[in-house]
Design a protein around this motif. Structure first.
Motif, PDB file in Angstrom:
ATOM      1  N   HIS A   1       0.748  -1.261   0.000  1.00  0.00           N
ATOM      2  CA  HIS A   1       0.000   0.000   0.000  1.00  0.00           C
ATOM      3  C   HIS A   1       0.776   1.308   0.000  1.00  0.00           C
ATOM      4  O   HIS A   1       0.310   2.298  -0.530  1.00  0.00           O
ATOM      5  CB  HIS A   1      -0.971  -0.010   1.184  1.00  0.00           C
ATOM      6  CG  HIS A   1      -2.184  -0.821   0.869  1.00  0.00           C
ATOM      7  ND1 HIS A   1      -2.170  -2.183   0.874  1.00  0.00           N
ATOM      8  CD2 HIS A   1      -3.419  -0.466   0.488  1.00  0.00           C
ATOM      9  CE1 HIS A   1      -3.361  -2.641   0.522  1.00  0.00           C
ATOM     10  NE2 HIS A   1      -4.140  -1.624   0.277  1.00  0.00           N
TER      11      HIS A   1
ATOM     12  N   CYS B   1      -2.506  -4.620  -6.254  1.00  0.00           N
ATOM     13  CA  CYS B   1      -3.287  -3.954  -5.208  1.00  0.00           C
ATOM     14  C   CYS B   1      -2.926  -2.460  -5.158  1.00  0.00           C
ATOM     15  O   CYS B   1      -2.542  -1.890  -6.165  1.00  0.00           O
ATOM     16  CB  CYS B   1      -3.102  -4.634  -3.865  1.00  0.00           C
ATOM     17  SG  CYS B   1      -4.043  -6.151  -3.734  1.00  0.00           S
ATOM     18  N   CYS B   2      -3.036  -1.855  -3.978  1.00  0.00           N
ATOM     19  CA  CYS B   2      -2.995  -0.388  -3.967  1.00  0.00           C
ATOM     20  C   CYS B   2      -1.628   0.218  -4.196  1.00  0.00           C
ATOM     21  O   CYS B   2      -1.511   1.308  -4.748  1.00  0.00           O
ATOM     22  CB  CYS B   2      -3.650   0.124  -2.705  1.00  0.00           C
ATOM     23  SG  CYS B   2      -5.430   0.057  -2.939  1.00  0.00           S
TER      24      CYS B   2
ATOM     25  N   PHE C   1      -6.078  -8.021  -6.131  1.00  0.00           N
ATOM     26  CA  PHE C   1      -5.947  -8.829  -4.918  1.00  0.00           C
ATOM     27  C   PHE C   1      -5.846 -10.333  -5.179  1.00  0.00           C
ATOM     28  O   PHE C   1      -4.967 -11.012  -4.653  1.00  0.00           O
ATOM     29  CB  PHE C   1      -7.171  -8.510  -4.044  1.00  0.00           C
ATOM     30  CG  PHE C   1      -7.185  -9.138  -2.692  1.00  0.00           C
ATOM     31  CD1 PHE C   1      -6.119  -9.012  -1.821  1.00  0.00           C
ATOM     32  CD2 PHE C   1      -8.292  -9.862  -2.268  1.00  0.00           C
ATOM     33  CE1 PHE C   1      -6.145  -9.583  -0.555  1.00  0.00           C
ATOM     34  CE2 PHE C   1      -8.344 -10.430  -1.015  1.00  0.00           C
ATOM     35  CZ  PHE C   1      -7.262 -10.297  -0.158  1.00  0.00           C
TER      36      PHE C   1
ATOM     37  N   CYS D   1      -3.287  -6.435   2.993  1.00  0.00           N
ATOM     38  CA  CYS D   1      -3.816  -7.244   1.878  1.00  0.00           C
ATOM     39  C   CYS D   1      -2.803  -8.230   1.296  1.00  0.00           C
ATOM     40  O   CYS D   1      -2.935  -8.658   0.140  1.00  0.00           O
ATOM     41  CB  CYS D   1      -4.401  -6.365   0.774  1.00  0.00           C
ATOM     42  SG  CYS D   1      -5.724  -5.313   1.381  1.00  0.00           S
TER      43      CYS D   1
ATOM     44  N   GLY E   1     -13.253  -1.205  -4.010  1.00  0.00           N
ATOM     45  CA  GLY E   1     -13.175  -2.397  -3.182  1.00  0.00           C
ATOM     46  C   GLY E   1     -12.395  -3.538  -3.792  1.00  0.00           C
ATOM     47  O   GLY E   1     -11.725  -3.388  -4.813  1.00  0.00           O
ATOM     48  N   CYS E   2     -12.575  -4.688  -3.172  1.00  0.00           N
ATOM     49  CA  CYS E   2     -11.620  -5.789  -3.252  1.00  0.00           C
ATOM     50  C   CYS E   2     -12.074  -6.885  -4.207  1.00  0.00           C
ATOM     51  O   CYS E   2     -12.883  -6.653  -5.091  1.00  0.00           O
ATOM     52  CB  CYS E   2     -11.477  -6.374  -1.853  1.00  0.00           C
ATOM     53  SG  CYS E   2     -11.663  -5.158  -0.507  1.00  0.00           S
TER      54      CYS E   2
ATOM     55  N   GLY F   1      -8.770   1.271  -6.153  1.00  0.00           N
ATOM     56  CA  GLY F   1      -8.434  -0.014  -5.532  1.00  0.00           C
ATOM     57  C   GLY F   1      -8.451  -1.161  -6.523  1.00  0.00           C
ATOM     58  O   GLY F   1      -8.130  -1.013  -7.707  1.00  0.00           O
ATOM     59  N   CYS F   2      -8.850  -2.313  -6.027  1.00  0.00           N
ATOM     60  CA  CYS F   2      -8.829  -3.508  -6.878  1.00  0.00           C
ATOM     61  C   CYS F   2      -9.944  -3.482  -7.907  1.00  0.00           C
ATOM     62  O   CYS F   2      -9.847  -4.132  -8.946  1.00  0.00           O
ATOM     63  CB  CYS F   2      -8.890  -4.757  -6.003  1.00  0.00           C
ATOM     64  SG  CYS F   2      -7.344  -4.945  -5.095  1.00  0.00           S
TER      65      CYS F   2
ATOM     66  N   CYS G   1      -6.973   2.778  -2.564  1.00  0.00           N
ATOM     67  CA  CYS G   1      -8.119   2.852  -1.636  1.00  0.00           C
ATOM     68  C   CYS G   1      -8.124   4.154  -0.826  1.00  0.00           C
ATOM     69  O   CYS G   1      -9.190   4.709  -0.578  1.00  0.00           O
ATOM     70  CB  CYS G   1      -8.120   1.643  -0.709  1.00  0.00           C
ATOM     71  SG  CYS G   1      -8.448   0.132  -1.611  1.00  0.00           S
TER      72      CYS G   1
ATOM     73  N   MET H   1     -14.081  -7.153   0.784  1.00  0.00           N
ATOM     74  CA  MET H   1     -13.734  -8.192   1.754  1.00  0.00           C
ATOM     75  C   MET H   1     -13.112  -7.628   3.035  1.00  0.00           C
ATOM     76  O   MET H   1     -13.194  -8.225   4.080  1.00  0.00           O
ATOM     77  CB  MET H   1     -12.818  -9.259   1.140  1.00  0.00           C
ATOM     78  CG  MET H   1     -11.435  -8.803   0.706  1.00  0.00           C
ATOM     79  SD  MET H   1     -10.191  -8.869   2.006  1.00  0.00           S
ATOM     80  CE  MET H   1      -8.998  -7.680   1.399  1.00  0.00           C
ATOM     81  N   SER H   2     -12.433  -6.478   2.981  1.00  0.00           N
ATOM     82  CA  SER H   2     -11.577  -6.105   4.113  1.00  0.00           C
ATOM     83  C   SER H   2     -12.292  -5.182   5.103  1.00  0.00           C
ATOM     84  O   SER H   2     -13.317  -4.573   4.790  1.00  0.00           O
ATOM     85  CB  SER H   2     -10.315  -5.398   3.608  1.00  0.00           C
ATOM     86  OG  SER H   2     -10.642  -4.107   3.158  1.00  0.00           O
TER      87      SER H   2
ATOM     88  N   LYS I   1     -11.046  -2.485   5.973  1.00  0.00           N
ATOM     89  CA  LYS I   1     -10.882  -1.142   5.393  1.00  0.00           C
ATOM     90  C   LYS I   1     -12.108  -0.790   4.557  1.00  0.00           C
ATOM     91  O   LYS I   1     -12.581   0.345   4.572  1.00  0.00           O
ATOM     92  CB  LYS I   1      -9.623  -1.093   4.512  1.00  0.00           C
ATOM     93  CG  LYS I   1      -8.339  -1.147   5.279  1.00  0.00           C
ATOM     94  CD  LYS I   1      -7.135  -1.094   4.347  1.00  0.00           C
ATOM     95  CE  LYS I   1      -6.953  -2.385   3.601  1.00  0.00           C
ATOM     96  NZ  LYS I   1      -5.906  -2.321   2.586  1.00  0.00           N
TER      97      LYS I   1
HETATM   98  S1  SF4 Z   1      -8.444  -3.222   0.640  1.00  0.00           S
HETATM   99 FE1  SF4 Z   1      -9.466  -4.310  -0.990  1.00  0.00          FE
HETATM  100  S2  SF4 Z   1      -9.369  -2.886  -2.719  1.00  0.00           S
HETATM  101 FE2  SF4 Z   1      -7.835  -2.203  -1.258  1.00  0.00          FE
HETATM  102  S3  SF4 Z   1      -5.951  -3.254  -1.930  1.00  0.00           S
HETATM  103 FE3  SF4 Z   1      -6.914  -4.539  -0.364  1.00  0.00          FE
HETATM  104  S4  SF4 Z   1      -8.081  -5.975  -1.576  1.00  0.00           S
HETATM  105 FE4  SF4 Z   1      -7.642  -4.287  -2.907  1.00  0.00          FE
END
Ligand code: SF4
Ligand code: SF4
Length: 655
Positions: A260, A295-296, A313, A334, A451-452, A481-482, A523, A557-558, A560
């Motif tokens: 991140h 990812c981020c 992800f 992540c 989101g993820c 993000g993803c 994100c 999913m997270s 966050k």
């Molecule tokens: S929080 Fe979700 S969208 Fe952000 S990097 Fe992790 S998996 Fe990807």
């Protein structure tokens, strides 16, 4: 193989999963299968283990089975408390990220590794925070601004500075609800306190405390993260890149940047451009160094440098399966701990760099911000030295990649909008053209898709289905993000994708010269979306909740993502969830989230696991908001551009 066919939208992902099976390598999909059906109590949020009298699990059905935990906590309390703790964890992740960036700015110097890249943004923030800039060295200003930001985490009095950026009616709502966040860490600590055994049991109070903490993320940690990263590493501008695992190069040293924080990845990018480091790669027989993001952190470096996107992800394991990754370099968040066993099956080095995220079995090379570039170089050298260990018989690079145009910061979007401003009439550098096309109905509205990935959803399927449906209906999409990486892989962030858009959005894309899906970053960069929505609302003289704007997390999913969803709601923007949150065990909490919240914040949650139903609900909600906006602004808002509006110069250019 029919089962693996189900797990991803991407054919090539499927091929890699088959490769894993053939090579006897375990992936997340195997683990998902081994998990069998999830625990119904956990799934519905009705288990509690916050004290040693428990764990307690109560019945999600009223009147049947245990109705209270040993302390007397009901399903409503337990569900709301668990949700609040998810928000606290999500907020802490974004905020700790931001704190590190603020520290980096505090150590920035003219001749150091970290310098100020966007002086204009720094000076404007200094003005906003009333820091004297006259006659001062820019680095003195930077250090003072950084110190103020660092105080935002633990200041004893007042509320967060960035709250001032919101539209006036929104600030009033926050004040009246008493959910204005004070200091970031304080809100996280308070939520942990309030959710301790024997503290708050009232579900509504817990949701409000949750929103206050989440706001400390969106308008605190995440916003600091974004603004400070722009000042230090540059505000993104539109640029071209490519996305998906096909960006990996057979003849080059491939390094995956995953995690991140841009303070590490920026230095890796610099290190990989160093002539001596490139020479070293040639000496080991490689044709160069190929950085690819995931990812981020991938989003951060692609937004600022056009570094190619390897994937999102769910592709962290798949990337290793290609057999061409010399190193996966990670910092925080992540990161699958399974990267240890999976990299052990190949020559890939799994390198952790942060003391906050040490992973059993990984090679830990601590990233030293004081000697950032040197530190990054030594990490890259490890990857290069590993090139010779690649096992040719295990190499398989999927030939899929798509062109992407990204780098759409708020500043970059406004600059694009200037293309359609009649400078004889209107000033440049505002969101007016965006407000105009929304008011006119050329664009029905806007959606933030974030989101993820989540194994409950076929990889990327919901992201892409929803994006396609929205743009076809003239809803412009901004993404981070993803979800943004899913869009980039599917070609939706290319300007060509305008052909998939409805007539109105197509016209806007052509005239403004943008793709229909705008990649706005990582994100923490959802704070850019807050800024864009807030500026548009201010321009129209309304609140965020009056705009035909929605947010959706199709595959979240997270924790966050939970924090994000809650600050988006608290900011007045409806949130659509494609994965059920663990709240279904309390009818009262579900009612608050999907119903009563609207009375408080002007926005609420919509939950449906079917992306088609979800997108239909989003379009309905956008139309509902349009009708209200029409009444409020006293204007005729019709589909397309009306003759009367054609005569207004600003809109005419778009017609
Ligand atoms: S929080 Fe979700 S969208 Fe952000 S990097 Fe992790 S998996 Fe990807
Ligand atoms: S806080 Fe109450 S419900 Fe939770 S584990 Fe303790 S006794 Fe059980």
């Amino acid at each position: 193989m029919s089962e693996t066919k189900m797990v991803s939208l991407d054919e090539m992902d499927e091929q890699l999963i088959q490769k894993a099976e053939a090579e006897g390598v375990e992936t997340m999909w195997d683990r998902k299968k081994a998990m069998k059906a999830p625990c119904g109590f956990g799934e519905k949020g009705v288990c509690c283990r916050i004290c040693a009298m428990g764990p307690c699990r109560v019945s999600p059905v009223e009147g049947k089975g245990a109705q209270r935990g040993i302390c007397g906590a009901t399903a409503d309390t337990i569900v709301a408390r668990n949700l609040a703790r998810m928000i606290a964890a999500g907020t802490s992740a974004h905020s700790d990220h931001a704190r590190d960036i603020a520290h980096v700015m505090h150590m920035a110097s003219r001749d150091g590794n970290y310098t100020i890249k966007d002086e204009r943004k720094l000076l404007s923030l200094a003005e906003e925070w009333e820091v004297n800039t006259e006659g001062r060295d820019i680095y003195d200003v930077a250090h003072e601004v950084a110190e103020i930001a660092l105080n935002e985490f633990g200041k004893p009095f007042g509320t967060l500075k960035f709250l001032e950026r919101a539209p006036e009616p929104r600030k009033k709502i926050w004040r009246e609800l008493d959910i204005e966040p004070r200091a970031i860490d304080r809100e996280i600590a308070t939520i942990m306190h309030s959710t301790h055994m024997g503290c708050t049991s009232d579900a509504e109070s817990l949701l409000k405390i949750g929103m206050r903490t989440a706001l400390a993320d969106g308008w605190g940690g995440s916003m600091i993260g974004t603004v400070f990263s722009d000042i230090l590493f540059g505000t993104p501008v539109p640029r071209e890149t490519e996305a998906n695992l096909g960006v990996l190069e057979e003849k080059q040293v491939n390094i995956i940047l995953h995690g991140h924080e841009p303070s590490l990845s920026e230095m890796i990018v610099m290190a990989a451009q160093d002539p001596q480091i490139i020479k070293l790669a040639e000496e080991v027989g490689a044709e160069g160094i190929n950085l690819a993001g995931m990812c981020c952190t991938g989003n951060e470096v692609t937004m600022r440098h056009g570094v190619k996107i390897a994937g999102n992800f769910f592709q962290q394991e798949l990337a290793v399966l290609t057999g061409v990754i010399e190193a996966v370099i990670v910092d925080v968040q992540c990161i699958f701990p399974s990267l240890t066993p999976i990299t052990d099956c190949y020559h890939t080095k799994f390198i952790t760099t942060s003391p906050k995220a040490k992973i059993t079995g990984a090679t830990h090379i601590e990233f030293n911000e004081e000697k950032a570039l040197e530190s990054a170089k030594s990490i890259v050298r490890e990857a290069i030295e590993n090139f010779k260990n690649r096992k040719k018989e295990k190499v398989f690079i999927p030939q899929t990649k798509n062109q992407a145009t990204l780098g759409y910061s708020v500043e970059a979007i406004i600059k694009q909008l200037d293309r359609v401003v009649n400078s004889n009439i209107d000033p440049q550098g505002t969101v007016k053209p965006l407000a105009d096309v929304i008011k006119a109905g050329v664009l029905r509205g806007a959606a933030g898709i974030v989101g993820c990935n989540n194994p409950k959803v076929k990889h990327d399927y919901s992201h892409i289905e929803i994006m396609k449906k929205l743009i076809a209906n003239d809803v412009i999409v901004v993404t981070t993000g993803c979800a943004a990486q899913a869009a980039a892989k599917a070609g939706l962030t290319s300007k060509d994708a305008a052909k998939l858009a409805g007539k109105g959005l197509q016209a806007v894309c052509e005239l403004v010269d943008i793709p229909p899906v705008l990649h706005m970053g990582s994100c923490v960069d959802i704070s850019r979306i807050l800024t864009l929505v807030g500026e548009t609302a201010k321009h129209m003289g309304v609140d965020n909740c009056d705009l035909p704007v929605v947010g959706v997390a199709p595959e979240w999913m997270s924790e966050k993502a939970v924090a994000i969803a809650n600050y988006v709601i608290a900011s007045g923007i409806d949130v659509f969830l494609g994965v059920e949150p663990p709240v279904m065990g309390s009818a009262a909490v579900v009612d608050m989230l999907t119903n009563k919240l609207e009375e408080m914040t002007g926005a609420k949650f919509f939950i449906d696991t079917d992306p088609h139903k979800l997108s239909a609900m989003m379009l309905d909600r956008i139309e509902e908001k349009r009708a209200k906006l029409e009444a409020r602004l006293g204007k005729e808002i019709e589909y397309g551009i009306t003759r009367a509006e054609e005569e207004e110069e600003g809109v005419k250019e778009l017609a």
